[in-house]
Scaffold this active site. Structure first.
Site, PDB file in Angstrom:
ATOM      1  N   ASP A  77      12.998  -3.931   7.543  1.00 16.46           N
ATOM      2  CA  ASP A  77      14.229  -3.242   6.681  1.00 16.46           C
ATOM      3  C   ASP A  77      14.368  -4.549   6.094  1.00 16.46           C
ATOM      4  O   ASP A  77      14.896  -5.599   6.198  1.00 16.46           O
ATOM      5  CB  ASP A  77      15.250  -3.052   7.884  1.00 16.46           C
ATOM      6  CG  ASP A  77      16.318  -1.827   7.389  1.00 16.46           C
ATOM      7  OD1 ASP A  77      16.124  -1.834   5.576  1.00 16.46           O
ATOM      8  OD2 ASP A  77      17.093  -1.610   8.114  1.00 16.46           O
ATOM      9  N   LYS A  79      16.865  -4.540   4.094  1.00 19.36           N
ATOM     10  CA  LYS A  79      18.359  -3.991   3.368  1.00 19.36           C
ATOM     11  C   LYS A  79      18.941  -4.904   4.689  1.00 19.36           C
ATOM     12  O   LYS A  79      20.390  -5.114   4.444  1.00 19.36           O
ATOM     13  CB  LYS A  79      18.817  -2.892   3.955  1.00 19.36           C
ATOM     14  CG  LYS A  79      17.727  -1.061   2.538  1.00 19.36           C
ATOM     15  CD  LYS A  79      18.700   0.011   2.657  1.00 19.36           C
ATOM     16  CE  LYS A  79      17.297   0.770   1.705  1.00 19.36           C
ATOM     17  NZ  LYS A  79      17.946   2.465   2.066  1.00 19.36           N
ATOM     18  N   GLY A 142       8.365   9.155 -12.631  1.00 19.31           N
ATOM     19  CA  GLY A 142       6.768  10.052 -13.003  1.00 19.31           C
ATOM     20  C   GLY A 142       5.715   9.648 -12.794  1.00 19.31           C
ATOM     21  O   GLY A 142       5.572   9.418 -11.227  1.00 19.31           O
ATOM     22  N   HIS A 143       4.625  10.848 -12.415  1.00 23.93           N
ATOM     23  CA  HIS A 143       3.255  10.628 -11.658  1.00 23.93           C
ATOM     24  C   HIS A 143       1.970  10.958 -12.391  1.00 23.93           C
ATOM     25  O   HIS A 143       2.600  10.542 -13.661  1.00 23.93           O
ATOM     26  CB  HIS A 143       3.553  12.547 -10.880  1.00 23.93           C
ATOM     27  CG  HIS A 143       4.306  12.527  -9.370  1.00 23.93           C
ATOM     28  ND1 HIS A 143       4.314  11.458  -8.672  1.00 23.93           N
ATOM     29  CD2 HIS A 143       5.280  12.939  -9.808  1.00 23.93           C
ATOM     30  CE1 HIS A 143       5.293  11.157  -7.915  1.00 23.93           C
ATOM     31  NE2 HIS A 143       5.780  12.440  -7.868  1.00 23.93           N
ATOM     32  N   ASN A 146       2.417  12.482 -15.916  1.00 26.53           N
ATOM     33  CA  ASN A 146       3.846  11.680 -16.912  1.00 26.53           C
ATOM     34  C   ASN A 146       3.056  10.941 -17.402  1.00 26.53           C
ATOM     35  O   ASN A 146       2.969  10.966 -18.797  1.00 26.53           O
ATOM     36  CB  ASN A 146       4.488  12.459 -16.554  1.00 26.53           C
ATOM     37  CG  ASN A 146       5.208  13.404 -15.430  1.00 26.53           C
ATOM     38  OD1 ASN A 146       5.271  13.166 -13.899  1.00 26.53           O
ATOM     39  ND2 ASN A 146       5.603  14.510 -16.091  1.00 26.53           N
ATOM     40  N   ASP A 173      -3.561   7.359 -12.327  1.00 22.45           N
ATOM     41  CA  ASP A 173      -2.827   6.040 -10.607  1.00 22.45           C
ATOM     42  C   ASP A 173      -4.248   5.431 -10.783  1.00 22.45           C
ATOM     43  O   ASP A 173      -3.928   4.170 -10.552  1.00 22.45           O
ATOM     44  CB  ASP A 173      -2.645   7.144 -10.065  1.00 22.45           C
ATOM     45  CG  ASP A 173      -1.566   8.465 -10.271  1.00 22.45           C
ATOM     46  OD1 ASP A 173      -0.874   7.944 -10.678  1.00 22.45           O
ATOM     47  OD2 ASP A 173      -1.115   9.192  -9.022  1.00 22.45           O
TER      48      ASP A 173
END
Length: 399
Positions: A77, A79, A142-143, A146, A173
């Protein structure tokens, strides 16, 4: 002083995994980043998959299982200060860190490149994102579709300018992201071995795809604009390069771009009259040649053409389905197909590492791990005592 008469020793031959001893921290998820670290792991690197304690890597299980073999897993984690401290501890002995968050996220968490380089100046820190760490679109979502659209390559995919094609192999990708990241990481690793200094490698998927758009750029330079999908040599402009439907609605791939291959193909199909029409001078003639091939190939099923083309040398082949490819003699001979079963006994196929070299035999050392499967082992390896690890687990800093 006497002259040596000893015979020079033969050139040494490297053996073992080429990335053995390289440790990689993989903070990526979904496809481009995990595929990058998969390649590094397959070549021998010790890859530690770092997931958050929430959703983690939410890739579909079938994809996750394929792209995360040869990795160990920990959940952190980031954070929590304790989680940040754990990651920085792991960075001290890591050679590579790969992250796939939007620009600025790692800095806000306290584990950006500057913070990591302070604890390990040798580390190669790769940030893999859609549009890069700089530029006006750096924060845009985006993917694959895109990135291809902005890079001017989606416009070139397909054989009809009025109906562009979608690919189930996401080229942005994987080519723009995965392989560009692998290239950058290996180059920076090589330099770090020489200089002792790491680098921040900034890989944008859109950049990586754009850099490989060689054929469209050649057309732009030659004609001042690209030809529409379906109009260039590789998208249907030539009848000697295209997909032709068979009687049973399968396909034959005709790739006879060179005249010698076209002539061989014409002889094979008993159409010597088509030899002069390899690259027709106008659209009407091209349409006629294409029509002749469509009628001829469409008159027989794929099995007929598979047998007819067997052993021919004309760059014309049957179009296989993937379930046929996994049983194909060539890929079996190359040891590219790894059949197996899942824990529930279902058939499960993987591809082997596509890089073959002397002195190295690819192996699946670890199946894809579950989230946090190796948290305890990784903490111990980093120097945490059992009590310290228990405190971190109790705090939720790791899981």
């Amino acid at each position: 002083m006497t002259e040596s008469t000893s015979t020079p020793s033969p050139n040494p031959v490297a053996s073992g995994a080429p990335l053995q001893g390289v440790r990689v921290l993989d903070l990526t998820r979904l496809l481009p980043g995990p595929m990058c670290t998969l390649h590094l792991g397959d070549l021998g690197a010790d890859v530690i998959k770092v997931e958050d304690t929430g959703a983690g890597d939410y890739a579909a299980q079938a994809v996750r299982t394929l792209v995360n073999r040869n990795k160990r897993a920990i959940r952190i984690d980031l954070k929590q200060p304790g989680g940040v401290a754990v990651l920085l501890r792991l960075c001290e002995t890591a050679d590579v860190l790969v992250e796939g968050f939007r620009p600025g996220v790692m800095e806000r968490l306290g584990v950006g490149y500057a913070a990591v380089a302070r604890v390990n100046p040798r580390i190669v820190y790769c940030s893999l994102s859609g549009y890069g760490q700089t530029g006006p679109y750096r924060d845009a979502a985006g993917h694959d579709i895109n990135y291809s659209a902005y890079a001017g390559t989606a416009d070139q995919m397909g054989s009809d300018a009025h109906a562009l094609a979608l690919s189930n192999v996401p080229v942005a990708d994987l080519l723009g992201g995965t392989m560009t990241a692998v290239m950058g990481i290996l180059a920076a690793l090589f330099d770090a071995a020489r200089t002792g200094a790491g680098r921040h490698v900034d890989v944008a998927i859109a950049d990586g795809l754009l850099a490989h758009a060689v054929i469209p750029l050649a057309a732009l330079n030659a004609h001042g604009q690209t030809l529409p999908a379906g109009g260039d040599k590789l998208t249907g402009g030539l009848p000697c390069y295209g997909m032709y439907k068979t009687l049973d609605v399968r396909f034959v791939a005709v790739g006879a771009l060179e005249k010698k291959f076209w002539d061989t193909f014409c002889d094979l199909i008993d159409r010597a009259d088509l030899k002069p029409h390899h690259q027709p001078p106008d659209q009407s003639r091209a349409d006629w040649v294409r029509g002749e091939l469509e009628a001829l190939i469409g008159a027989q099923p794929l099995a007929y053409w598979t047998e007819k083309l067997r052993g021919s040398d004309c760059c014309v082949t049957p179009v296989l389905k993937l379930e046929e490819t996994v049983a194909h003699e060539h890929f079996l001979a190359r040891n590219m197909v790894l059949p197996g079963t899942t824990a529930t006994g279902q058939p499960f196929v993987q591809w082997a590492c596509p890089v073959q070299m002397t002195g190295f035999q690819f192996a699946v050392r670890h199946p894809a791990p579950g989230p946090g499967q190796h948290t305890g082992d990784i903490l111990r390896q980093a120097g945490y005592t059992a009590d310290e690890a228990q405190v971190l687990l109790g705090q939720g800093a790791v899981a």
